[in-house]
Design a protein around this motif. Structure first.
Motif, PDB file in Angstrom:
ATOM      1  N   GLY A 250       0.986  -1.039   0.006  1.00 54.43           N
ATOM      2  CA  GLY A 250       0.070  -0.195  -0.032  1.00 54.43           C
ATOM      3  C   GLY A 250       0.955   1.046   0.047  1.00 54.43           C
ATOM      4  N   ARG A 251       0.101   2.295  -0.382  1.00 54.04           N
ATOM      5  CA  ARG A 251       0.772   3.627   0.034  1.00 54.04           C
ATOM      6  C   ARG A 251      -0.072   4.884   0.121  1.00 54.04           C
ATOM      7  N   TYR A 252       0.411   5.688   0.742  1.00 56.32           N
ATOM      8  CA  TYR A 252      -0.548   6.867   1.138  1.00 56.32           C
ATOM      9  C   TYR A 252      -1.463   6.532   2.294  1.00 56.32           C
ATOM     10  N   GLU A 253      -2.914   6.790   1.983  1.00 59.12           N
ATOM     11  CA  GLU A 253      -3.660   6.267   3.047  1.00 59.12           C
ATOM     12  C   GLU A 253      -4.220   4.927   2.884  1.00 59.12           C
ATOM     13  N   GLY A 254      -3.524   4.356   2.007  1.00 66.25           N
ATOM     14  CA  GLY A 254      -3.967   2.639   1.655  1.00 66.25           C
ATOM     15  C   GLY A 254      -4.549   2.431   0.392  1.00 66.25           C
ATOM     16  N   VAL A 255      -5.284   1.504   0.341  1.00 65.67           N
ATOM     17  CA  VAL A 255      -6.120   1.109  -0.804  1.00 65.67           C
ATOM     18  C   VAL A 255      -7.235   1.056  -0.821  1.00 65.67           C
ATOM     19  N   ASP A 256      -8.120   1.216  -2.156  1.00 65.03           N
ATOM     20  CA  ASP A 256      -9.466   1.116  -1.999  1.00 65.03           C
ATOM     21  C   ASP A 256     -10.006  -0.012  -1.325  1.00 65.03           C
ATOM     22  N   GLU A 257     -11.089   0.087  -0.464  1.00 64.54           N
ATOM     23  CA  GLU A 257     -11.890  -1.056   0.454  1.00 64.54           C
ATOM     24  C   GLU A 257     -12.061  -2.369  -0.568  1.00 64.54           C
ATOM     25  N   ARG A 258     -12.356  -1.963  -1.922  1.00 61.46           N
ATOM     26  CA  ARG A 258     -12.593  -2.984  -2.870  1.00 61.46           C
ATOM     27  C   ARG A 258     -11.602  -4.018  -2.956  1.00 61.46           C
ATOM     28  N   VAL A 259     -10.243  -3.495  -2.911  1.00 58.36           N
ATOM     29  CA  VAL A 259      -8.905  -4.498  -2.880  1.00 58.36           C
ATOM     30  C   VAL A 259      -9.127  -5.344  -1.938  1.00 58.36           C
ATOM     31  N   ARG A 260      -9.270  -4.737  -0.848  1.00 59.81           N
ATOM     32  CA  ARG A 260      -9.095  -5.562   0.324  1.00 59.81           C
ATOM     33  C   ARG A 260     -10.267  -6.825   0.473  1.00 59.81           C
ATOM     34  N   GLU A 261     -11.394  -6.347  -0.072  1.00 58.35           N
ATOM     35  CA  GLU A 261     -12.491  -7.281  -0.039  1.00 58.35           C
ATOM     36  C   GLU A 261     -12.484  -8.202  -1.184  1.00 58.35           C
ATOM     37  N   HIS A 262     -12.045  -7.707  -2.108  1.00 64.12           N
ATOM     38  CA  HIS A 262     -12.322  -8.750  -3.430  1.00 64.12           C
ATOM     39  C   HIS A 262     -10.831  -9.003  -4.271  1.00 64.12           C
ATOM     40  N   LEU A 263      -9.930  -8.728  -3.806  1.00 68.46           N
ATOM     41  CA  LEU A 263      -8.540  -9.070  -4.427  1.00 68.46           C
ATOM     42  C   LEU A 263      -7.723  -9.952  -3.748  1.00 68.46           C
ATOM     43  N   VAL A 264      -7.419  -9.306  -2.502  1.00 69.44           N
ATOM     44  CA  VAL A 264      -6.373 -10.100  -1.786  1.00 69.44           C
ATOM     45  C   VAL A 264      -6.975 -11.221  -0.942  1.00 69.44           C
ATOM     46  N   ASP A 265      -6.113 -12.031  -0.499  1.00 73.73           N
ATOM     47  CA  ASP A 265      -6.452 -13.156   0.129  1.00 73.73           C
ATOM     48  C   ASP A 265      -6.221 -13.230   1.784  1.00 73.73           C
ATOM     49  N   GLY A 266      -5.567 -11.999   2.089  1.00 72.29           N
ATOM     50  CA  GLY A 266      -5.084 -11.800   3.628  1.00 72.29           C
ATOM     51  C   GLY A 266      -4.598 -10.599   3.581  1.00 72.29           C
ATOM     52  N   GLU A 267      -4.160 -10.408   4.919  1.00 75.98           N
ATOM     53  CA  GLU A 267      -3.225  -9.037   5.329  1.00 75.98           C
ATOM     54  C   GLU A 267      -2.054  -9.555   6.243  1.00 75.98           C
ATOM     55  N   LEU A 268      -0.960  -8.595   5.998  1.00 77.88           N
ATOM     56  CA  LEU A 268       0.125  -9.142   7.159  1.00 77.88           C
ATOM     57  C   LEU A 268       0.703  -7.748   7.757  1.00 77.88           C
ATOM     58  N   SER A 269       0.809  -7.586   8.882  1.00 76.57           N
ATOM     59  CA  SER A 269       1.503  -6.349   9.467  1.00 76.57           C
ATOM     60  C   SER A 269       2.753  -6.723  10.008  1.00 76.57           C
ATOM     61  N   LEU A 270       3.595  -5.719   9.843  1.00 77.54           N
ATOM     62  CA  LEU A 270       5.078  -5.697  10.243  1.00 77.54           C
ATOM     63  C   LEU A 270       4.976  -5.296  11.966  1.00 77.54           C
ATOM     64  N   GLY A 271       3.894  -4.825  12.479  1.00 80.99           N
ATOM     65  CA  GLY A 271       3.732  -4.491  13.649  1.00 80.99           C
ATOM     66  C   GLY A 271       2.890  -3.299  13.864  1.00 80.99           C
TER      67      GLY A 271
END
Length: 239
Positions: free
Chosen positions: A109-130
């Motif tokens: 991601g960059r800036y404020e992040g990605v359009d929520e439809r990317v999170r809901e319909h494109l990716v399979d999950g999320e990872l955080s470094l901390g």
């Protein structure tokens, strides 16, 4: 293993992946890192990949069109994981899980992040470094590449190195020493120069337990605390 990374700063990630252990692994054909720039699929004169958020607010948001198009064109290995503060905490356990796969992909991601439809319909999950905020997902992607890449069979020259280190058994790693045996009056512990490999192994285990208890007691708690054998080992070396 193949790892695909989607980022609007491809040179940053590609340059990192071409160096040191990852670079050697790619040259040997053990690991393949493919980096994709969503700008290649952006429309318009300026190849814009971001826009102002609906509803107002500060910052910009990555738009869905170039992200979907970039992923669909690459047909990357799944899962595709979006790097964000809301994701599952990345640690050595997750690194091992990913290293056991044939491949996976990362979306930065960059800036404020990605359009929520990317999170809901494109990716399979999320990872955080901390629990921290970065300018984008590239630094996190590089951390994942490094941590996972070194666990892929054949990447490291000594396979035991990946097992005998911090978090390998839920503990911090024991201290290391090298030549000279005496430096500015500080000596390498006698046990390490004894040639008694069984005792050295016990000392290293005791040191790992003591260091973890002192610096990361939460890790010991997660393991169920110190058992009778652990306590006996600490007592053997007066720790």
């Amino acid at each position: 293993m193949r790892i695909d990374v989607f980022t609007i700063f491809p040179d940053m990630v590609a340059g990192f992946a071409s160096q040191a252990l990852l670079g050697r692994a790619q040259a040997a054909g053990t690991l393949e890192v493919r980096v994709h720039d969503p700008r290649d699929h952006a429309t318009g004169v300026h190849r814009a990949v971001d826009d102002a958020p609906f509803g107002g607010g500060a910052g910009m948001v990555l738009t869905p069109e170039p992200l979907f198009a970039s992923v669909e064109a690459a047909d990357p290995p799944r899962p595709l994981l979006y790097l964000s503060p809301a994701g599952r905490r990345f640690d050595q356990t997750v690194a091992r899980e990913l290293a056991a796969l044939d491949g996976f992909s990362l979306l930065c991601g960059r800036y404020e992040g990605v359009d929520e439809r990317v999170r809901e319909h494109l990716v399979d999950g999320e990872l955080s470094l901390g629990d921290l905020v970065l300018g984008g997902g590239e630094v996190a992607a590089m951390a994942v590449l490094e941590a996972v890449g070194r666990l892929v069979p054949g990447v490291m020259g000594n396979e035991a190195s990946a097992e005998d280190e911090s978090f390998g058994d839920g503990l911090l790693e024991y201290p290391h020493y090298t030549r000279p045996a005496t430096f500015r009056g500080w000596d390498v512990p006698e046990v390490l120069r004894s040639g008694d490999h069984a005792r050295i192994a016990r000392w290293r285990r005791a040191q790992a337990l003591a260091r973890t208890a002192r610096l990361r007691p939460d890790l010991l708690t997660a393991r169920g605390g110190l058992g009778p054998e652990d306590r006996a080992l600490l007592a053997e070396f007066d720790l």
